[in-house]
Write a protein that holds these residues in place. Sequence first.
Motif, PDB file in Angstrom:
ATOM      1  N   GLU A   1       0.803  -1.219   0.000  1.00 57.04           N
ATOM      2  CA  GLU A   1       0.000   0.000   0.000  1.00 57.04           C
ATOM      3  C   GLU A   1       0.838   1.273   0.000  1.00 57.04           C
ATOM      4  O   GLU A   1       0.305   2.363  -0.188  1.00 57.04           O
ATOM      5  N   ALA A   2       2.132   1.152   0.244  1.00 59.67           N
ATOM      6  CA  ALA A   2       2.952   2.359   0.361  1.00 59.67           C
ATOM      7  C   ALA A   2       3.102   3.065  -0.983  1.00 59.67           C
ATOM      8  O   ALA A   2       2.870   2.493  -2.039  1.00 59.67           O
ATOM      9  N   CYS A   3       3.517   4.335  -0.924  1.00 64.88           N
ATOM     10  CA  CYS A   3       3.724   5.112  -2.142  1.00 64.88           C
ATOM     11  C   CYS A   3       5.074   4.754  -2.759  1.00 64.88           C
ATOM     12  O   CYS A   3       5.945   4.212  -2.090  1.00 64.88           O
ATOM     13  N   LEU A   4       5.233   5.099  -4.025  1.00 67.87           N
ATOM     14  CA  LEU A   4       6.454   4.733  -4.742  1.00 67.87           C
ATOM     15  C   LEU A   4       7.740   5.245  -4.071  1.00 67.87           C
ATOM     16  O   LEU A   4       8.694   4.488  -3.923  1.00 67.87           O
TER      17      LEU A   4
ATOM     18  N   ASN B   1      10.886   9.990 -11.925  1.00 67.05           N
ATOM     19  CA  ASN B   1      10.001  10.834 -12.734  1.00 67.05           C
ATOM     20  C   ASN B   1      10.241  10.655 -14.232  1.00 67.05           C
ATOM     21  O   ASN B   1       9.760  11.439 -15.045  1.00 67.05           O
ATOM     22  N   MET B   2      10.985   9.632 -14.578  1.00 70.66           N
ATOM     23  CA  MET B   2      11.254   9.298 -15.981  1.00 70.66           C
ATOM     24  C   MET B   2      11.824  10.492 -16.743  1.00 70.66           C
ATOM     25  O   MET B   2      11.352  10.838 -17.826  1.00 70.66           O
ATOM     26  N   ASN B   3      12.803  11.112 -16.145  1.00 71.89           N
ATOM     27  CA  ASN B   3      13.509  12.215 -16.808  1.00 71.89           C
ATOM     28  C   ASN B   3      12.611  13.369 -17.214  1.00 71.89           C
ATOM     29  O   ASN B   3      12.786  13.966 -18.272  1.00 71.89           O
ATOM     30  N   LEU B   4      11.690  13.677 -16.386  1.00 69.63           N
ATOM     31  CA  LEU B   4      10.716  14.721 -16.688  1.00 69.63           C
ATOM     32  C   LEU B   4      11.381  16.041 -17.081  1.00 69.63           C
ATOM     33  O   LEU B   4      11.004  16.670 -18.076  1.00 69.63           O
ATOM     34  N   ILE B   5      12.393  16.426 -16.310  1.00 67.92           N
ATOM     35  CA  ILE B   5      12.992  17.735 -16.569  1.00 67.92           C
ATOM     36  C   ILE B   5      13.685  17.765 -17.928  1.00 67.92           C
ATOM     37  O   ILE B   5      13.534  18.706 -18.709  1.00 67.92           O
ATOM     38  N   ARG B   6      14.401  16.667 -18.205  1.00 68.60           N
ATOM     39  CA  ARG B   6      15.072  16.624 -19.506  1.00 68.60           C
ATOM     40  C   ARG B   6      14.035  16.668 -20.637  1.00 68.60           C
ATOM     41  O   ARG B   6      14.224  17.326 -21.656  1.00 68.60           O
TER      42      ARG B   6
ATOM     43  N   PHE C   1       1.065   8.019  -6.696  1.00 69.88           N
ATOM     44  CA  PHE C   1      -0.186   7.433  -6.225  1.00 69.88           C
ATOM     45  C   PHE C   1      -0.036   7.100  -4.748  1.00 69.88           C
ATOM     46  O   PHE C   1       1.063   6.842  -4.273  1.00 69.88           O
ATOM     47  N   ALA C   2      -1.142   7.081  -4.051  1.00 68.01           N
ATOM     48  CA  ALA C   2      -1.156   6.725  -2.629  1.00 68.01           C
ATOM     49  C   ALA C   2      -0.377   7.707  -1.773  1.00 68.01           C
ATOM     50  O   ALA C   2       0.095   7.367  -0.715  1.00 68.01           O
ATOM     51  N   CYS C   3      -0.209   8.932  -2.256  1.00 72.74           N
ATOM     52  CA  CYS C   3       0.375   9.943  -1.385  1.00 72.74           C
ATOM     53  C   CYS C   3      -0.770  10.732  -0.762  1.00 72.74           C
ATOM     54  O   CYS C   3      -1.456  11.494  -1.436  1.00 72.74           O
TER      55      CYS C   3
ATOM     56  N   HIS D   1       3.835   1.075 -11.981  1.00 70.41           N
ATOM     57  CA  HIS D   1       3.212   0.575 -13.212  1.00 70.41           C
ATOM     58  C   HIS D   1       3.098   1.639 -14.294  1.00 70.41           C
ATOM     59  O   HIS D   1       2.600   1.387 -15.372  1.00 70.41           O
ATOM     60  N   THR D   2       3.526   2.854 -13.984  1.00 66.90           N
ATOM     61  CA  THR D   2       3.349   3.935 -14.939  1.00 66.90           C
ATOM     62  C   THR D   2       4.183   3.691 -16.197  1.00 66.90           C
ATOM     63  O   THR D   2       5.377   3.403 -16.118  1.00 66.90           O
TER      64      THR D   2
END
Lengths: 365, 321
Positions: free
Chosen positions: B74-77, B204-209, B270-272, B299-300
């Motif tokens: 149940e914990a967050c990532l 975050n899958m390299n969001l900033i880049r 999720f789950a935050c 799972h994202t």
Amino acid sequence: MKITFPHMGNVYFAAKALFDDLGVEYVIPPLTSKGSLEIGSLHSGEEICLPFKIMIGNYMQAIEQGADTVLITGSCGPCRFGEYCELQMNLLNNLGHNLDFIVIDSPGDIGVKELIRRLGKISTGSEYNRLQKFKALLNAVKVVNLIDEVEAKARYLAGFEANRGQCKKILIECKQEAIKCNSGKSMIEILNHYLDKLNQVPIDQRKEPIKIAIIGEIYTVIEPFSNLYIEDKLMDYGISTKRMLTPSWWLKNLVLSPMNMNQLDIKKKSKEYLPMMIGGHARECIGEAVLAYEEGFDGAIQIFPMGCMPEIVSKAILPKISKDKDFPIMTLVVDEMTGEAGYVTRIEAFVDLLERRKDNVLSRC
Amino acid sequence: MFLAYFLQTGQEYFNVANLYKEVFMKVGIPKGLLYENYQPFFHTFFEELGAELIVSPDTNKDILDKGVKYCVDEACLPVKVFHGHVASIKDKCDLIVIPRIMQLRKREFICPKFCGLPEMVISSIPEMPDTTLEPIYAASNEKLFQWAKVTGKQVTNNRSRIQKAFEAAVENQANHKMGFDDRDTKLKVALSGHPYNIYDNYLNMNLIRKLKKLGVGVVTEEFIDDEIKDRETSKLYKKPFWSFARNNYAFTSHAASKGIVNGIIYISSFACGIDSVVIDLVQHNIGDFPLLVLKIDEHTGEAGLDTRIEAFVDMLERRSS
Ligand code: SF4
Ligand code: SF4
């Protein structure tokens, strides 16, 4: 002004007694049901915790019946509950309901003066003098203590009763009669009457029922709808249950905590596994698990709503207690999608396990 | 050389156990949760105490998998990933630093999962070495020193050394700067969310880049100061009691109302429980200012994320031209 408040187990008895004695107008929201949850979920953020959604449902149903002021308690330590009122006010305002909120918060956050002012707001509609108001409050406290006592007794005796189902019958009847009362005093009388009745329930001395402690997040263990009436189910199986968290416990804890006199044994018991207060009631959950083991219970069931932060921490720790002490603990996570069928199967499987363990022990000696 | 060491530090060290502790102690530092924020503090403190540091690698697939395996479902990532970091170094060290951060500012709290982090980890991961347990109250240096005193003892018995290490650690931490400030880019977004979601590029899958590639600048919370934060949060009925909530609410509110950015991206997991509240508050506050909420868990899928980012940036471009 017509006051309403969210449901939480037996709180509505005390609230009714209080408002009756104060002579203020109020609306008791319809008992929490699927309908309340559906309305609540529709309007709340998807990932907000279940108690929040149910409470919104309660308000909306009370508004339909004319309520215009909501009484709610604020902070409860570092958890989402403390932010509830802000979100709930926004949400209801957005829906075009012009509600007044009376938020009872800890004096540390808002100051004693403000607290007294807010408390005073509740009784603005009342014509009685101070002494009478004080008496009303006292009676309400008595009511909540009594009803919790009746409930606890009935649930515990359910395992020992000679005539199956008697305790449950008394409990149901008691609630039906109590809510009909129109003053704190008469309600107290009724509750005392039923308490006597429970004390006279014939007991089968040979019985050694399974005993289960119900632990976990405070709202979901207290509000029967949110845990799919687990205590009633266990009662039907002839199982004794015990639950420490109740509205009367909460009240006592609130009063004692500034002096640090609250729950000395829970603090002691939980120390080995969770020495800190982390928010919500995680420490209570851990302490109760240890306590239940020491008191000779057969197992414990932890219940919490999906995404509940403190209880996720407890859930991580409970298996360790279970292993160290050879004490079965099951976790049930509830949310609006919880299906009754799967839920019941899990409870039954757990009860089976406890029964088998008990038989083994008995046949061994 | 050892002899000189003995003579110099005096009697305490005639104890062999102590000597071992001092010379060979390996302290593990997991690169999860708020590591980025407090990296100089922890590094300096334990280095100055003479410990050898074992730092876990940047988050990667293996760490993520380990985290998912050990941590409660149940914990967050971010908490799962933290478990993965611990698991990846636990066999190599004598002591693992699990910061139990209780408080960063007075009368504010942080997530319950931080407060119970050591217990979560110890109960979930088998065969753990010693860990730090002392809570961290970082509202003032005096309170923080309490942590250093107790934790330092796990490494050395030399009190003055602990004192010195602490002072050096605090000093290094004070010089630590984080954050992005691309305010002079034409198209820019306010990137909001918990620091570990913003700074862990694997998470975050390299969001900033990705954003930079699309020509979008990033502005983060660090550039607005306390005064603005106080002003922004005073609009709320109740002052927020999470430090994270305060930062993110104030930042997004300021960025939107002053038109500092073209839109807001809120990166969350999720789950935050905290984000579920903050995002609600933010949405309510900024009205129809462009906001993209990205929620991640194990799972994202990256493709889906890319599409959403691109669509959002397209929309911002259209609005600004
Ligand atoms: S304790 Fe759990 S259910 Fe209660 S407010 Fe916190 S997260 Fe929600
Ligand atoms: S703040 Fe949210 S993301 Fe961070 S540890 Fe707590 S629940 Fe997880």
